[in-house]
Write an enzyme that holds these catalytic residues in place. Sequence first.
Site, PDB file in Angstrom:
ATOM      1  N   HIS A 167      38.970  46.028  47.366  1.00 36.24           N
ATOM      2  CA  HIS A 167      39.687  46.680  48.449  1.00 36.24           C
ATOM      3  C   HIS A 167      41.031  47.127  47.928  1.00 36.24           C
ATOM      4  CE1 HIS A 167      37.040  45.552  51.740  1.00 36.24           C
ATOM      5  NE2 HIS A 167      36.872  44.406  51.116  1.00 36.24           N
ATOM      6  N   CYS A 209      39.724  51.641  48.225  1.00 35.01           N
ATOM      7  CA  CYS A 209      40.212  52.607  49.196  1.00 35.01           C
ATOM      8  C   CYS A 209      41.558  53.152  48.724  1.00 35.01           C
ATOM      9  CB  CYS A 209      40.393  51.951  50.560  1.00 35.01           C
ATOM     10  SG  CYS A 209      38.832  51.511  51.323  1.00 35.01           S
TER      11      CYS A 209
END
Length: 473
Positions: A167, A209
């Site tokens: 992430h 991301c």
Amino acid sequence: MATATTRLRCLLLLFLVQLLLLLSAAAGARWQDFLRLPSEGGDAAAGTRWAVLIAGSNGYYNYRHQADVCHAYQIMKKGGLKDENIIVFMYDDIASSPDNPRPGVIINHPSGGDVYAGVPKDYTGEDVTVNNFLAVLLGNRSAVSGGSGKVVASGPGDHVFVYYSDHGGPGVLGMPSGDYLYAKDLVGALERKHDAGGYRSLVFYLEACESGSIFEGLLPEGINVYATTAANAEESSWGTYCPGDDQGPPPEFDTCLGDLYSVAWMEDSDVHNLRTESLKQQYEVVKDRTSAHGTYSLGSHVMQYGDQSLNGQSLYQFIGTDPANDNATFGRDNSLRRRSSGTVNQRDADLVYFWQKYKKSAEGTPEKAEARKRLLQVMSRRSRVDSSMELIGSLLFGSDEGPKVLGAVRPAGQPLADDWDCLKAMVHAYEAQCGPLKQYGMKHMRSFANICNAGVGEDAMAKVASQACAAAR
Ligand SMILES: *[C@@H]1O[C@H](CO)[C@@H](O)[C@H](O)[C@H]1NC(C)=O
Ligand SMILES: *[C@@H]1O[C@H](CO)[C@@H](O)[C@H](O)[C@H]1NC(C)=O
């Protein structure tokens, strides 16, 4: 029999040495130019190949990051890299998780085999930290704490490959323990490694991301670093082989098995003779698959940063090649135009897991009640973080301007923040009042950066954060 073979080998060797001497005399070259020890890698330009592979998350609902990294290890290993030159960071809570339907096994494709066997456990659990990752990259053994102590002890002729799956948020990458990895610190480490003569060239593949924001406006040219990222600076990247996809995992898995950009480069690397495939060619294949064949519906923009002059280099220079693929030459039309499988926005992939758990448990059981509770907890935690940020924006800039200031995106080529110490201080000020941002909250990093870019001080931030989070509690 054995002696006969040995004698034959000796004769052959003698013949080879004579031939080499003859050749070198003819060319005025040294024997060293012809005779290379196998450990030197087999081709003159290669040096030693090093790889750092890191999964920055933990938890079964993040299965895919560690699955990606295990798969990457298998590619390096088949490519001919030695374990002493491959350094793996993974929390290592997946294979033995009670949620894992195949104990001791990790897969990275719905019909794929085990990728966990043999993976070295260099840095696991609480040893997967920013400090250890940067120390390993820089080859600084004394700065490492815990783990195997293996570091990238590379020299000026060597090639380094780094792969990070996790992430992230604007300007940051996650770690399962301790602080986030800030873009400025990562790029700073790469520059130091370059200045110390730590590599000939370095390739960085990054899945997260907003991963473009890690290099955008920060990674200089001229330090022989070439990076590609799963997403641009302002979009999420995508998990794949997720429950509910048309190419989903086996039904007993409640979690995504991989990430789209990651499986795109790895499944391409799995099947080609990498001597015949350049970085640029792989980038094109990965870009196509990750963008859902240019539609960008359920997909993201794969980006390139740093020294594009490395584009023409073969993947072989960095990750070797599997001898079994020697006849599988890369070519435009034999490249994997795999059907786009279903995907889930990385940021929502944990929700998919909690939802699956809820959906699958039988009506009226304690498991159902527990699954429902966890799902609601995750959702309400998300909305608390979101509303606290919205309130902070309003308190600082007014309710009209707040959302505009916090949401502003700088033009391409500019870094997220000018002052990264300010960004860190803002995040700490927020977390002290409101609790950790965690993997979902990282999405608000751009807001913190914009608060810094607008000249707000740490004290003012602490004050409004305390107001905003007192209201949310
Ligand atoms: C290695 O890390 C130690 C401890 O953090 C530090 O004191 C030292 O300066 C570092 N060495 C180099 C060469 O950066
Ligand atoms: C490649 O092709 C050659 C010639 O057909 C064959 O001898 C060799 O075994 C093949 N190598 C692999 C790894 O399949």
